[in-house]
Design an enzyme around this catalytic site. Structure first.
Site, PDB file in Angstrom:
ATOM      1  N   ARG A  64      -4.835  10.520   4.523  1.00 58.34           N
ATOM      2  CA  ARG A  64      -3.802  11.559   4.598  1.00 58.34           C
ATOM      3  C   ARG A  64      -2.783  11.429   3.484  1.00 58.34           C
ATOM      4  O   ARG A  64      -2.173  12.406   3.043  1.00 58.34           O
ATOM      5  CB  ARG A  64      -3.019  11.445   5.900  1.00 58.34           C
ATOM      6  N   CYS A 114      -5.154  13.003  13.325  1.00 56.64           N
ATOM      7  CA  CYS A 114      -5.012  11.559  13.113  1.00 56.64           C
ATOM      8  C   CYS A 114      -4.900  10.904  14.479  1.00 56.64           C
ATOM      9  O   CYS A 114      -4.227  11.445  15.367  1.00 56.64           O
ATOM     10  CB  CYS A 114      -3.757  11.270  12.288  1.00 56.64           C
ATOM     11  N   LYS A 139       0.855  -1.217   0.000  1.00 51.92           N
ATOM     12  CA  LYS A 139       0.000   0.000   0.000  1.00 51.92           C
ATOM     13  C   LYS A 139       0.875   1.245   0.000  1.00 51.92           C
ATOM     14  O   LYS A 139       0.681   2.181  -0.777  1.00 51.92           O
ATOM     15  CB  LYS A 139      -0.909   0.018   1.222  1.00 51.92           C
ATOM     16  N   ASN A 140       1.874   1.271   0.884  1.00 55.67           N
ATOM     17  CA  ASN A 140       2.659   2.495   1.062  1.00 55.67           C
ATOM     18  C   ASN A 140       3.660   2.745  -0.060  1.00 55.67           C
ATOM     19  O   ASN A 140       4.243   3.822  -0.142  1.00 55.67           O
ATOM     20  CB  ASN A 140       3.352   2.469   2.429  1.00 55.67           C
ATOM     21  N   ARG A 160       0.475  14.807  13.074  1.00 56.39           N
ATOM     22  CA  ARG A 160       1.133  14.504  11.789  1.00 56.39           C
ATOM     23  C   ARG A 160       1.199  15.771  10.949  1.00 56.39           C
ATOM     24  O   ARG A 160       0.515  15.918   9.945  1.00 56.39           O
ATOM     25  CB  ARG A 160       0.416  13.377  11.076  1.00 56.39           C
ATOM     26  N   ASP A 162       4.936   0.877  12.129  1.00 52.89           N
ATOM     27  CA  ASP A 162       3.728   0.183  11.658  1.00 52.89           C
ATOM     28  C   ASP A 162       3.675  -1.275  12.081  1.00 52.89           C
ATOM     29  O   ASP A 162       2.704  -1.964  11.780  1.00 52.89           O
ATOM     30  CB  ASP A 162       3.616   0.296  10.132  1.00 52.89           C
ATOM     31  N   ARG A 191      -8.441  -0.699   4.999  1.00 52.38           N
ATOM     32  CA  ARG A 191      -7.607   0.340   4.389  1.00 52.38           C
ATOM     33  C   ARG A 191      -6.245  -0.200   4.004  1.00 52.38           C
ATOM     34  O   ARG A 191      -5.584   0.331   3.121  1.00 52.38           O
ATOM     35  CB  ARG A 191      -7.406   1.504   5.356  1.00 52.38           C
TER      36      ARG A 191
END
Ligand code: EPZ
Length: 420
Positions: free
Chosen positions: A93, A117, A22-23, A122, A307, A399
């Site tokens: 975001r 958040c 995802k990132n 952030r 994470d 997500r």
């Protein structure tokens, strides 16, 4: 709204393949705003965050198509729409990474400020500092940031912040500098694998970038970038999440299609906690046995990823002895601790340090997910706990995890989704 129901206490066993990251996919998708012509992105996972960025890019004049085979085909058709609206940006975001490419390609960009958040403050000051250094005029008004520049100019930019480097700020400035006039040097750049992957894509589009994967990036701006094809890297956080679930349930799982090189700090902590880990090429096997306490400190890459902090807390909550977790990226990122205590975990949070006293067993209960990684951690704790656990608000999970319930069921978990 849905919830996840788990009958815990079963060791996970078997093999699972990870999805694309995802990132990595998010900034790669945003980079398509820089391109003349069509881009083809393979391996972008089917997640709500990916869909949201697709909607943001569509609102910015791009055509975004998900083909049956899974590829995303993205082509900008209309550059007159350059405002990323609040209603989309507030739900994800990461949309902020449209700012740099839009500014560089169109000379103008307006993006809603991301707002609050749950995992902590952030700010985007480093994003703005970097773009201003390239000559952008920046204004923040009415909840939006606008950036203007006829053509950006290369510059030397120091991107270190109070918590070290910033991943998406590095991505924004890297993308903008690719079309700037002259040379840019980014000092204290983020060196996450997702940044390396973005640089690979930009280079395939025609950019001139050196040093990706290090803290110093050298970019020689070019006049034009062309559409290109790219396969995103595997999701290292998803891979490590499965390894933590295997260890916590005292099972044995092989994760396929991953890259052990991206997980050195995590594998090191697993071994310190008594987990048997074997990595060869694209596969990593974790076998949980007599888990023992260890100390973890989250840091920017190549340090231990924030994470994975919550998932490790779930695993260490049933390890022998007392562990500590020091959160150095998002000091308040401990929403999951109180929910885990509902399952019988003994966790004491003081400032940015959590002290976890390992217990023999957890018992099932209803818990509430607060964010993406917290929800994954509560699922792991539910897999360990005796009896039934209901994890609510799992929209957070959707997500960032593609078919987590399906993949865990295939590993022998007694888990299902239900209407809540
Ligand atoms: C990326 O967010 C990830 N998101 C996050 O993953 C991850 O937690 C984070 O990097 C850190 O590894 C995506 O890639 C989409 P940062 P990003 O800017 O880039 C401070 C997940 O679960 N900071 O590297 O937004 C900031 O407050 C998500 O998948 C500033 O002070 O994070 C934080 O303390 C959650 N000023 C630290 O730097 C800035 O301008 C690192 O944040 C920017 C950041």
């Amino acid at each position: 709204m849905q919830k996840i129901v788990i009958e815990g206490g079963k060791p996970l066993r078997g093999e699972v393949s990870v999805s694309g990251s995802k990132n990595a996919a998010l900034p790669v998708m945003a980079a398509c705003l820089l391109a003349e012509g069509e881009c083809r992105i393979s391996g972008a996972p089917r997640l709500t965050d990916i869909d949201t960025l697709g909607k943001v890019l569509t609102s910015l004049g791009a055509k975004v198509l998900r083909e049956d085979g899974g590829d995303l085909v993205i082509a900008v058709e209309d550059e007159s729409k350059s405002t990323a609206e609040y209603d989309l940006v507030r739900t994800m975001r990461g949309s902020i990474c449209a700012l740099g490419p839009m500014l560089a390609k169109r000379g103008y960009a307006k993006v809603s400020l991301p707002g609050g958040c749950v995992i902590g403050a952030r700010p985007i000051d480093l994003h703005l500092k970097g773009l201003q250094a390239l000559g952008a005029e920046i204004a923040c008004e009415h909840g939006y940031v606008t950036a203007k520049a006829k053509r950006l100019r290369g510059a030397r930019v120091y991107m270190g912040g109070s918590f070290g480097s910033s991943v998406l700020a590095t991505a924004n400035v890297l993308m903008a500098a690719s079309l700037a006039e002259g040379q840019t040097v980014i000092e204290h750049a983020a060196c996450e694998p997702e940044i390396e992957d973005l640089a690979r894509f930009l280079i395939d589009m025609g950019a001139s970038i050196e040093g990706a994967g290090s803290h110093r990036l050298l970019i020689r701006g070019v006049r034009r970038l062309d559409g290109a094809a790219h396969r995103v890297i595997p999701d290292r956080i998803e891979a490590a999440t499965f390894l933590a679930a295997a260890a916590a349930t005292r099972g044995k799982v092989t994760v396929r299609g991953t890259d052990a090189g991206h997980l050195a700090a995590v594998l090191d902590r697993f071994q310190e906690a008594g987990v048997k880990v074997a990595a060869n090429g694209k596969a990593i096997t974790a076998e949980g046995g007599d888990l023992c306490a260890t100390d973890v400190t989250t840091l920017p890459y190549p340090g231990f990823p924030t994470d994975m902090q919550a998932q490790f807390m779930a695993m260490l909550s049933v390890a022998r002895g007392t562990s500590t977790i020091t959160e150095k990226i998002y000091p308040e990122r401990f929403m999951h601790a109180a929910e885990m205590s509902r399952l019988g975990a003994k966790i004491n949070v003081r400032g940015n340090v959590a002290v976890i006293e390992g217990v023999e067993r957890l018992t099932g209960a209803t818990v509430m997910a607060s964010d993406l990684r917290a929800s994954a951690a509560l699922v792991i704790a539910g897999l360990v706990a005796e009896g039934r656990t209901d994890v609510r608000r799992i929209y957070h999970l959707d997500r960032g995890y593609e078919d987590l319930v399906g993949k865990l069921s295939a590993l022998g978990a007694n888990i299902r989704r239900e209407e809540d």
